[in-house]
Design a protein around this motif. Structure first.
Motif, PDB file in Angstrom:
ATOM      1  N   VAL A  66       0.840  -1.161   0.076  1.00 41.07           N
ATOM      2  CA  VAL A  66      -0.027   0.133  -0.029  1.00 41.07           C
ATOM      3  C   VAL A  66       0.948   1.278   0.239  1.00 41.07           C
ATOM      4  O   VAL A  66       1.888   1.522   1.052  1.00 41.07           O
ATOM      5  CB  VAL A  66      -0.997   0.035   1.299  1.00 41.07           C
ATOM      6  CG1 VAL A  66      -1.793   1.178   1.203  1.00 41.07           C
ATOM      7  CG2 VAL A  66      -1.896  -1.345   1.197  1.00 41.07           C
ATOM      8  N   GLU A  67       0.770   2.259  -0.937  1.00 39.92           N
ATOM      9  CA  GLU A  67       1.605   3.248  -1.179  1.00 39.92           C
ATOM     10  C   GLU A  67       0.645   4.381  -1.217  1.00 39.92           C
ATOM     11  O   GLU A  67      -0.651   4.193  -1.396  1.00 39.92           O
ATOM     12  CB  GLU A  67       2.425   3.358  -2.623  1.00 39.92           C
ATOM     13  CG  GLU A  67       3.376   2.240  -2.434  1.00 39.92           C
ATOM     14  CD  GLU A  67       4.045   2.099  -3.874  1.00 39.92           C
ATOM     15  OE1 GLU A  67       3.622   2.700  -4.999  1.00 39.92           O
ATOM     16  OE2 GLU A  67       5.430   1.714  -3.905  1.00 39.92           O
ATOM     17  N   HIS A  68       1.190   5.723  -0.841  1.00 46.17           N
ATOM     18  CA  HIS A  68       0.486   6.991  -0.885  1.00 46.17           C
ATOM     19  C   HIS A  68       0.843   7.895  -1.870  1.00 46.17           C
ATOM     20  O   HIS A  68       2.011   7.882  -1.808  1.00 46.17           O
ATOM     21  CB  HIS A  68       0.224   7.442   0.618  1.00 46.17           C
ATOM     22  CG  HIS A  68      -0.655   6.518   1.573  1.00 46.17           C
ATOM     23  ND1 HIS A  68       0.163   5.389   2.122  1.00 46.17           N
ATOM     24  CD2 HIS A  68      -1.654   6.567   2.197  1.00 46.17           C
ATOM     25  CE1 HIS A  68      -1.142   4.876   2.797  1.00 46.17           C
ATOM     26  NE2 HIS A  68      -2.096   5.542   2.939  1.00 46.17           N
ATOM     27  N   ALA A  69       0.184   8.706  -2.437  1.00 48.49           N
ATOM     28  CA  ALA A  69       0.697   9.709  -3.478  1.00 48.49           C
ATOM     29  C   ALA A  69      -0.319  10.885  -3.414  1.00 48.49           C
ATOM     30  O   ALA A  69      -1.509  10.403  -2.946  1.00 48.49           O
ATOM     31  CB  ALA A  69       0.648   9.177  -4.783  1.00 48.49           C
ATOM     32  N   TYR A  70       0.028  11.975  -3.661  1.00 45.24           N
ATOM     33  CA  TYR A  70      -0.550  13.292  -3.856  1.00 45.24           C
ATOM     34  C   TYR A  70      -1.712  13.363  -5.085  1.00 45.24           C
ATOM     35  O   TYR A  70      -1.125  12.582  -5.714  1.00 45.24           O
ATOM     36  CB  TYR A  70      -0.117  14.404  -4.089  1.00 45.24           C
ATOM     37  CG  TYR A  70       0.852  14.855  -2.511  1.00 45.24           C
ATOM     38  CD1 TYR A  70       0.103  15.230  -1.371  1.00 45.24           C
ATOM     39  CD2 TYR A  70       2.182  14.678  -2.546  1.00 45.24           C
ATOM     40  CE1 TYR A  70       0.576  15.688  -0.279  1.00 45.24           C
ATOM     41  CE2 TYR A  70       2.896  15.021  -1.147  1.00 45.24           C
ATOM     42  CZ  TYR A  70       2.026  15.437  -0.089  1.00 45.24           C
ATOM     43  OH  TYR A  70       2.850  15.476   0.991  1.00 45.24           O
ATOM     44  N   SER A  71      -2.960  13.811  -4.775  1.00 43.74           N
ATOM     45  CA  SER A  71      -3.628  13.657  -6.175  1.00 43.74           C
ATOM     46  C   SER A  71      -4.709  14.901  -6.105  1.00 43.74           C
ATOM     47  O   SER A  71      -5.247  15.451  -4.934  1.00 43.74           O
ATOM     48  CB  SER A  71      -4.655  12.322  -6.192  1.00 43.74           C
ATOM     49  OG  SER A  71      -5.522  12.640  -7.164  1.00 43.74           O
ATOM     50  N   ASP A  72      -4.728  15.496  -7.238  1.00 42.37           N
ATOM     51  CA  ASP A  72      -5.594  17.026  -7.193  1.00 42.37           C
ATOM     52  C   ASP A  72      -7.233  16.377  -7.340  1.00 42.37           C
ATOM     53  O   ASP A  72      -8.090  17.295  -7.272  1.00 42.37           O
ATOM     54  CB  ASP A  72      -5.074  17.775  -8.301  1.00 42.37           C
ATOM     55  CG  ASP A  72      -3.780  18.493  -8.079  1.00 42.37           C
ATOM     56  OD1 ASP A  72      -3.622  18.713  -6.739  1.00 42.37           O
ATOM     57  OD2 ASP A  72      -3.070  18.922  -8.921  1.00 42.37           O
ATOM     58  N   THR A  73      -7.204  15.476  -7.934  1.00 41.40           N
ATOM     59  CA  THR A  73      -8.621  15.039  -8.316  1.00 41.40           C
ATOM     60  C   THR A  73      -9.218  13.969  -7.198  1.00 41.40           C
ATOM     61  O   THR A  73     -10.415  13.794  -7.336  1.00 41.40           O
ATOM     62  CB  THR A  73      -8.501  14.287  -9.732  1.00 41.40           C
ATOM     63  OG1 THR A  73      -7.811  13.363  -9.708  1.00 41.40           O
ATOM     64  CG2 THR A  73      -8.208  15.361 -10.779  1.00 41.40           C
ATOM     65  N   ALA A  74      -8.484  13.141  -6.588  1.00 45.18           N
ATOM     66  CA  ALA A  74      -8.871  12.102  -5.893  1.00 45.18           C
ATOM     67  C   ALA A  74      -9.233  12.681  -4.245  1.00 45.18           C
ATOM     68  O   ALA A  74      -8.238  12.887  -3.848  1.00 45.18           O
ATOM     69  CB  ALA A  74      -8.127  10.788  -5.937  1.00 45.18           C
ATOM     70  N   GLN A  75      -9.972  11.955  -3.703  1.00 43.60           N
ATOM     71  CA  GLN A  75     -10.277  12.418  -2.264  1.00 43.60           C
ATOM     72  C   GLN A  75      -9.398  11.847  -1.486  1.00 43.60           C
ATOM     73  O   GLN A  75      -8.779  10.623  -1.921  1.00 43.60           O
ATOM     74  CB  GLN A  75     -11.734  12.145  -2.069  1.00 43.60           C
ATOM     75  CG  GLN A  75     -12.438  12.717  -0.646  1.00 43.60           C
ATOM     76  CD  GLN A  75     -13.607  12.744  -0.589  1.00 43.60           C
ATOM     77  OE1 GLN A  75     -14.339  12.272  -1.297  1.00 43.60           O
ATOM     78  NE2 GLN A  75     -14.198  13.178   0.624  1.00 43.60           N
TER      79      GLN A  75
END
Length: 642
Positions: free
Chosen positions: A405-414
């Motif tokens: 499980v990784e985490h990343a920034y997103s401008d469109t996904a909550q």
């Protein structure tokens, strides 16, 4: 009865140039005519505001704004505006003429479209809106009626009549602009901001309608529809069209998110998602015929709009140049009936036996492979936009493990929802395999730097280095901050913002200075007084005649007592002295004639009747300045009457 015969403009030449041939559309604000540009000898469309609205400055402003906005967009998918003008009570736009139909016509006649056709229409619409968004304004009234499909297959976006700047805040108190079925929630809420994302939302609704043949929200009144836009998500198209690819569900969900922060930020971003979705679909998924599609022989003639009254069922030859996005194959795919099957050639008996044997062998091998592999493989379920826990539960239900499980920034996904999986959704994986998840951290946020006291250029550099943008710059007077330096920012320093946000700057104009009155002063005295007040001086090249003497200050800009900033420039205009003009000779004239001559030459007149003049004399005996001599223009000439 032909209604065009009753239209007073049909047959007329508008503005001496545009010959009106026929009326082709009537709207609440304007009427559209087919016309001929007699100067360039070409057919075009002329949009004429209803004369009753031409007296309303607000409507005229909106009408002209459409012309100016579209004129800035040299884009192949935007209906071009060529000219704008006024002829008496008629305010008009001269526009590109598109022979074809509207998307509303297509939906009325065809119902739900195949996914390939829906994307073929959506993508050029998004390209047109993307150009508008990058140019700085929003359409705000996207709907199938404003999508034109030409006979040559080109898709064009029309009617930018509600266009606004991207930064315009639109209050919805009183009336809501646009069509209720396509309004984004923020357009409905009072004080909402109508930015590029309202067009993204409307395009998501249009895509839903193309895929399903119906609108996502309906109701007995507009108020019910508006309530649903505010409080209910747009349902996935696959709920209406079983078997529709999940990529299309995700595309609609992304575009129609009720929270505008979760949507693609403009049409360019949504276009990229649409192309990604198309690339993930196979031909079978793209060409699947939805059960809501209407039969090819459906007419609906009474329902068609008057915009482009061409029958959609006219047989057309399928072009031989392949599946180009903007080529004529688009309307051919929408309109052409299936070609009749060709007669089959009869196979020799031996060849038929060989083919049957080969088919049976292939079926046997297929059944064997299926038997060996059945139960060992499964498809990765769609987990996009689900929370991490929901994704874990769904994987467990499918008998799959959760991988890395990784985490990343997103401008469109909550924040907290799944952005992607490894393997991708739909991939075949062994029943006991694991699926990696990438979960959204939400938009990347940065801290607004404290740039108060920085020079403006340096402040902009620091803001951009932090991943933000410098926004509007407002200048104001300040007793404490030197001119050209930042007083404050909005939001203030230390505030957490999404990366790429704009920061407004307030910049000092310097200490305020009252401009002294130097009109009538000698030039050097005036210069010295202004310099002592902290102002700069500029001398205008041209001198003017004035009541003040030559060499003195006749005019100054800014004027006396105006508030200027320390270091601002005051422009001085030097006097050439009064304008000298020749005095007419009026001795012997009647008083009336004498006054007409002198006043006509630019002088004031004073009568001196003396003692005898009081007894009714009416002839000029003498004048204070003799005829033929010069005197300052506007000065007073005294005439003695006897």
């Amino acid at each position: 009865m032909d209604t065009t015969l009753q239209d007073p403009l049909v047959g007329q030449v508008l503005d001496g140039r545009y010959r009106i041939d026929a009326r082709i559309a009537v709207g609440g604000m304007a009427t559209v005519y087919r016309a001929v540009d007699t100067r360039l000898d070409r057919i075009l469309a002329v949009k004429v505001m209803h004369p009753g609205l031409a007296a309303d400055g607000t409507f005229v402003e909106r009408f002209i704004r459409e012309a100016k906005s579209v004129a800035r967009l040299a884009h192949p998918n935007v209906v071009q505006v060529f000219d704008q003008g006024t002829d008496g009570a008629y305010v008009y736009l001269a526009m590109e003429y598109i022979a074809g139909c509207t998307l509303r016509d297509v939906l009325r006649e065809r119902g739900a479209l195949q996914p390939r056709a829906a994307l073929d229409i959506l993508e050029p619409v998004l390209a047109a809106l993307g150009a508008a968004h990058r140019a700085g304004f929003v359409h705000r009234d996207m709907k199938p009626e404003n999508v034109l499909i030409g006979d040559d297959g080109r898709v064009k976006v029309a009617d930018f009549g509600l266009v606004r700047s991207v930064d315009t805040v639109t209050s919805t108190t009183g009336a809501v602009l646009g069509t209720v079925s396509y309004l984004a929630p923020e357009q409905i809420e009072e004080g909402g901001r109508a930015d590029a994302r309202v067009d993204v939302y409307a395009c998501g609704v249009v895509l839903y309608e193309m895929l399903t043949g119906g609108k996502p929200h309906d109701g007995e009144s507009p108020a019910v529809v508006l309530y649903k836009h505010l409080h209910e998500d747009v349902p996935p198209p696959s709920a209406t069209v079983p078997g529709l690819a999940y990529e299309l569900d995700e595309l609609v969900a992304s575009a129609t998110a009720r929270n505008p922060e979760v949507r693609p930020h403009d049409a360019v971003a949504l276009l990229a998602q649409a192309r990604t979705a198309r690339g993930a679909l196979g031909d079978e998924q793209l060409d699947a015929v939805p059960p809501q599609a209407l039969t090819a022989d459906h007419d609906n003639a009474e329902d068609r709009t008057s915009v482009l009254p061409r029958s959609l069922t006219v047989p057309r030859t399928l072009p031989a140049d392949g599946d180009g996005l903007y080529g004529p194959n688009l309307t051919s795919r929408l309109e052409s009936p299936p070609l009749p099957p060709r007669p089959r050639a009869r196979l020799p008996r031996r060849g038929l036996v060989t083919i049957v044997a080969a088919v049976l062998l292939a079926l046997g091998l297929g059944v064997g492979v299926w038997y060996i592999n059945s139960g060992q493989f499964t498809k990765v379920p769609s987990l996009l936009a689900q929370t991490e826990q929901e994704a874990r539960d769904r994987l467990a239900d499918a008998g799959l493990e959760v991988g890395k499980v990784e985490h990343a920034y997103s401008d469109t996904a909550q924040r907290g929802t799944v952005i992607s999986t490894d393997p991708a959704p739909g991939s075949r994986i062994r029943g006991n395999g694991s699926v990696g998840l990438t979960v959204s951290r939400g938009p990347e946020t940065v801290r607004v730097p404290d740039v108060a006291g920085y020079r403006l250029d340096r402040a902009k550099d620091v803001i951009e280095q932090e991943g933000l943008k410098s926004g509007t710059v407002t200048r104001t007077f300040s007793d404490d901050v030197p001119a050209g330096f930042v007083i404050s920012t909005d939001p203030e320093g230390g505030t957490e913002l999404r990366s790429g946000s704009a920061i407004a700057l307030t910049v000092s104009k310097g200490r305020p200075v009252d401009v002294p009155d130097v009109v009538g002063d000698d030039l050097e005295d005036a210069r010295e007084e202004l310099l002592q007040a902290g102002l700069k001086v500029r001398i205008a090249e041209e001198q003017v005649h004035s009541d003040v003497d030559a060499g003195q200050v006749a005019q100054q800009s800014p004027g006396a007592d105006a508030e200027a900033a320390e270091g601002d420039t005051v422009t001085l205009t030097v006097s050439k002295g009064p304008e000298m003009i020749e005095v007419p000779d009026v001795v012997g004239d009647s008083v009336g004639d004498a006054k007409d001559k002198l006043q006509g030459a630019g002088f004031e007149v004073k009568e001196d009747r003396g003692f005898f003049g009081l007894f009714g004399g009416d002839t000029v005996e003498s004048q204070s300045v003799e005829g033929g001599e010069t005197a300052p223009k506007g000065s007073t000439i005294t005439v003695k009457i006897g």
